[in-house]
Scaffold this active site. Structure first.
Site, short mmCIF file in Angstrom:
data_model
loop_
_atom_site.label_atom_id
_atom_site.label_comp_id
_atom_site.label_asym_id
_atom_site.label_seq_id
_atom_site.Cartn_x
_atom_site.Cartn_y
_atom_site.Cartn_z
N HIS A 267 27.18 -20.77 15.85
CA HIS A 267 27.80 -19.60 15.32
C HIS A 267 28.14 -18.60 16.55
O HIS A 267 27.39 -18.78 17.67
CB HIS A 267 26.66 -18.88 14.56
CG HIS A 267 26.61 -19.66 13.21
ND1 HIS A 267 25.66 -18.94 12.16
CD2 HIS A 267 27.33 -20.71 12.73
CE1 HIS A 267 26.02 -19.94 10.95
NE2 HIS A 267 26.81 -21.01 11.36
N GLU A 269 26.77 -15.64 17.55
CA GLU A 269 25.47 -15.07 18.34
C GLU A 269 24.73 -16.00 18.69
O GLU A 269 24.17 -15.82 19.94
CB GLU A 269 24.82 -14.15 17.22
CG GLU A 269 24.22 -15.23 16.09
CD GLU A 269 25.11 -14.88 14.84
OE1 GLU A 269 24.50 -14.60 13.64
OE2 GLU A 269 26.27 -15.37 15.11
N CYS A 294 23.66 -14.87 9.62
CA CYS A 294 22.98 -15.63 8.65
C CYS A 294 21.39 -15.68 8.95
O CYS A 294 21.10 -15.22 9.95
CB CYS A 294 23.54 -16.98 8.66
SG CYS A 294 23.11 -18.16 10.15
N CYS A 297 20.33 -17.62 11.91
CA CYS A 297 20.55 -17.06 13.36
C CYS A 297 19.93 -15.48 13.45
O CYS A 297 19.51 -15.18 14.65
CB CYS A 297 22.04 -16.61 13.37
SG CYS A 297 23.35 -18.05 13.81
#
Length: 332
Positions: A267, A269, A294, A297
């Protein structure tokens, strides 16, 4: 502040009638003058008027709503206009003489300039007299296409670069003025994005590097208004890009949230955090992301000490992110 207005406005004349296509830029200029104390300024056009801005009889077209010549400040070229306004940039100025990209490029160099495009869903038809028959629809449409897409003088390239795009769908001046009052065009915050807007735009720009087949996402990690790192989602190093078949889950056409445990994409981040490392993040860091993180994360975000997340779009797992660190940032 200098507001430049671009949009369609010309006349189509034949021996029987006058047909004007008016998106409403002159009306917007007069609204700014009458309601917000703007002063109109103009450029002297030394070159010949492009055919698309002339009538069918080749006559140059005057602005039917223009102020008297003595009430409008006129300049020989765009450099002279800019020199004048630069010394008085805290005052309010408006011009409808953004003719081409050369003029626009010069104006965009100044931080006090805003380009507003004015368009109408349907051309306004105004005959010189109710008894007159206007030109044919075919003539009108062809003329309108030339006005927008002529290679030398078409307006389409200018309209696409406007910072503010106004759709004039009203049928009266009072309706137009009411719509303009809600936009607050003279607001000088339009001249420079806020920190949140700035970093969110950087996150959106980072997202353009993503090749994930499911969703493009970008992220920017910031501390004390300084960018620490950026990231976007995609497959790890050494694995083929997602859009080249690197992640079977993303290329399998499954619905949102299905098969996440088999997804190979990192992802946005996560990439930003890996690039920065915990020592560079520290307390007080802010994470900007164009989509809500999400749950997985979000746990990592908390662990490294990030105190705030700013995002612009919702996600199916929003309600599961319950750490109290997410703040909604509306970009619209």
């Amino acid at each position: 502040m200098l507001i430049g207005l671009c949009g369609g406005q010309y006349q189509y004349l034949n021996t029987r009638a006058i047909l004007r296509i008016c998106a409403g830029k002159a009306s917007v200029a007069h609204y700014l003058i009458a309601c917000h104390g703007f002063t109109r300024i103009s450029l002297v056009r030394t070159a010949s008027t492009p055919l698309v801005e002339k009538s069918a009889s080749q006559a140059p077209l005057p602005d039917p709503n223009a102020s008297s010549a003595s009430a409008v400040l006129s300049f020989r070229d765009v450099d002279a206009l800019l020199d004048f306004v630069t010394r008085r940039w805290r005052e309010h100025w408006v011009t409808t003489d953004v003719w081409d990209e050369r003029v626009l490029e010069a104006l965009l160099r100044r931080p006090f300039f805003v380009l507003v495009s004015v368009d109408a869903p349907n051309a306004r038809l105004r005959c010189a007299s109710a008894a007159l028959t206007p030109p044919t629809l075919e003539q009108f449409v062809l003329r309108n296409d030339d006005h927008l897409y002529d290679p030398a003088a078409g307006l389409a390239p200018l309209l696409s670069r406007a910072q503010i795009r106004l759709l004039n769908s009203t049928s009266s001046l009072s309706g137009l003025h009411a719509s303009l009052s809600t936009l607050d065009l003279p607001n000088e915050q339009r001249l420079r994005p806020s920190w949140d807007q700035y970093f969110m735009r950087l996150a959106s720009l980072a997202a353009q590097r993503s090749n994930c087949m499911k969703r493009r996402v970008g992220c920017v990690l910031v501390r004390e208004k300084r960018v620490i790192s950026t990231g976007y989602n995609g497959t790890p190093r050494g694995i083929g890009n997602c859009n080249e078949g690197g992640c079977p889950r993303c290329n399998g056409g499954q619905g949102a949230g299905v098969g996440l445990a088999t997804c190979l994409c990192i992802h946005a981040e996560e990439n930003a955090l890996l690039e920065a490392g915990r020592e560079r993040v520290r307390e007080g860091a802010v994470l900007y992301r164009d989509t809500c993180p999400c749950l997985t994360c979000s746990i990592k975000i908390v662990q490294v000490g990030i105190t705030e997340v700013v995002y612009s779009q919702g996600y199916s797992m929003d309600t599961e992110v319950g750490f109290g660190l997410i703040s909604w940032f509306g970009t619209g």
